[in-house]
Design a protein around this motif. Structure first.
Motif, PDB file in Angstrom:
ATOM      1  N   ILE A  30      36.925  40.475  41.900  1.00  0.00           N
ATOM      2  CA  ILE A  30      37.790  41.498  41.309  1.00  0.00           C
ATOM      3  C   ILE A  30      37.015  42.232  40.224  1.00  0.00           C
ATOM      4  O   ILE A  30      36.495  41.618  39.286  1.00  0.00           O
ATOM      5  CB  ILE A  30      39.065  40.866  40.723  1.00  0.00           C
ATOM      6  CG1 ILE A  30      39.866  40.167  41.824  1.00  0.00           C
ATOM      7  CG2 ILE A  30      39.917  41.934  40.027  1.00  0.00           C
ATOM      8  CD1 ILE A  30      41.054  39.377  41.310  1.00  0.00           C
ATOM      9  N   THR A  62      34.741  37.829  38.695  1.00  0.00           N
ATOM     10  CA  THR A  62      35.035  39.154  38.159  1.00  0.00           C
ATOM     11  C   THR A  62      33.769  39.932  37.792  1.00  0.00           C
ATOM     12  O   THR A  62      32.731  39.349  37.472  1.00  0.00           O
ATOM     13  CB  THR A  62      35.934  39.077  36.916  1.00  0.00           C
ATOM     14  OG1 THR A  62      35.325  38.244  35.930  1.00  0.00           O
ATOM     15  CG2 THR A  62      37.310  38.561  37.268  1.00  0.00           C
ATOM     16  N   ALA A  88      39.080  43.763  45.054  1.00  0.00           N
ATOM     17  CA  ALA A  88      40.125  44.543  44.392  1.00  0.00           C
ATOM     18  C   ALA A  88      39.538  45.146  43.127  1.00  0.00           C
ATOM     19  O   ALA A  88      38.586  44.606  42.548  1.00  0.00           O
ATOM     20  CB  ALA A  88      41.334  43.675  44.053  1.00  0.00           C
ATOM     21  N   ALA A 286      46.542  41.585  40.678  1.00  0.00           N
ATOM     22  CA  ALA A 286      45.455  41.737  41.648  1.00  0.00           C
ATOM     23  C   ALA A 286      45.359  40.515  42.562  1.00  0.00           C
ATOM     24  O   ALA A 286      45.189  40.639  43.788  1.00  0.00           O
ATOM     25  CB  ALA A 286      44.131  41.959  40.928  1.00  0.00           C
TER      26      ALA A 286
END
Length: 319
Positions: A30, A62, A88, A286
């Motif tokens: 993400i 991330t 995402a 998310a």
């Protein structure tokens, strides 16, 4: 576009991107591109909370980026995240209009986009899976109610004059909070006059300068509404330096400095909003999308009124 149509389009698009995670895919990658982490303590605390929440989740990897308030940099960061093929993207938009092409490109690449804290313009809603954050129009309206109630207590609701310090021009949160305040104030206090409005850009020092100019220009100022407490305290500092007393200060997003000024009796009220809740909600949104959960297009968390009268019900903000 009607909200139900947006929801239907978003749900259909998500069906193509979530199957792998339901089937036991590896860590979700993400990416997040933020507005401007260094501009205020809310955004700094948000980033720390986001990183902490992600690190606590073994299913998440991330990529954390910051646009530094630069639209062009944020668009480039969106391009980079698309090239990295993240699963995402979370975007805290620097400008609700300007980022739409980049958001559209991510959507067309099959990457669900979550907008956090401040929404993009409605023209881009087709390309967004979900918004996670506060209802900024409601916040502005609640600030108007706080100010009006205080004017009524003081008996000046038929003559009060107000100045308005807004956030960054073009920034959706600034636009929506201003809209909420300006629409609601005439409904609850129709004889109160907003005599001037100027941007403070979420910056305390600039807002102090804006207020200094207001104080020179207007002999009679009864109230100040600022789009967040950082700007509101800047305005308060200007009034103190000028020896102007009796002005009612109301903000939004209750910063620690606002809370302290309320405790000191200098600042009347604000809207309580947690950057930790904000960050954790964005990440959860998310993750839920990638896990195939059906979510509403608008995911609001509550932001109640806080004044000198009820501040004991709230803990001091950490930002």
């Amino acid at each position: 576009m009607k909200l139900r149509n947006i929801l239907a389009a978003s749900t259909a698009a998500l069906a193509l991107t979530t199957t792998a995670y339901a089937d036991g895919h590896g860590p979700m990658k993400i990416g997040i591109t933020q507005n401007n982490v260094g501009v205020d303590s809310y955004q700094t605390t948000y980033e720390k909370a986001f990183i902490a929440a992600a690190e606590a989740n073994d299913a998440v990897e991330t990529v954390v980026l910051d646009a530094g308030g630069d639209v062009a940099r944020q668009i480039a960061q969106m391009e980079d995240l698309i090239q990295q093929e993240v699963d995402a993207i979370i975007i805290w938009p620097t400008n609700g209009e300007a980022v739409i092409p980049a958001v559209r490109k991510a959507s067309q690449a099959g990457i669900p986009v979550v907008v956090t804290n401040s929404n993009i313009a409605e023209a881009g809603f087709d390309f967004v899976s979900s918004f996670s954050g506060p209802d900024n129009v409601t916040q502005g309206a609640r600030s108007a109610e706080i100010m009006c109630d205080k004017f009524k207590d003081m008996g000046i609701e038929n003559e009060a004059q107000v100045v308005h310090i807004t956030g960054q021009p073009g920034y959706t949160t600034a636009i929506e909070r201003a809209q909420g305040f300006e629409d609601r104030l005439p409904e609850v206090c129709p004889n109160v006059t907003v005599v001037d409005t100027q941007p403070g850009d979420w910056n305390r020092e600039k807002s102090q300068q804006v207020m200094e100019a207001f104080l020179v220009k207007y002999d009679d100022i009864d109230g100040v509404y600022a789009g967040d407490d950082n700007m509101g305290v800047g305005a308060l500092n200007a009034a103190k330096a000028a020896g102007r007393e009796g002005i009612i200060f109301v903000g939004a997003t209750n910063f620690a400095v606002g809370y302290e000024a309320m405790a000191a009796g200098d600042y009347w009220g604000s809207i309580y909003q947690s950057p930790v809740d904000d960050a954790e909600a964005a990440l959860k949104t998310a993750i839920d999308i990638l896990n195939g959960e059906e979510l509403p297009f608008l995911n609001y968390f509550d932001t109640p009124k806080i004044t000198q009268d009820n501040m004991g019900d709230f803990t001091k903000p950490v930002f």
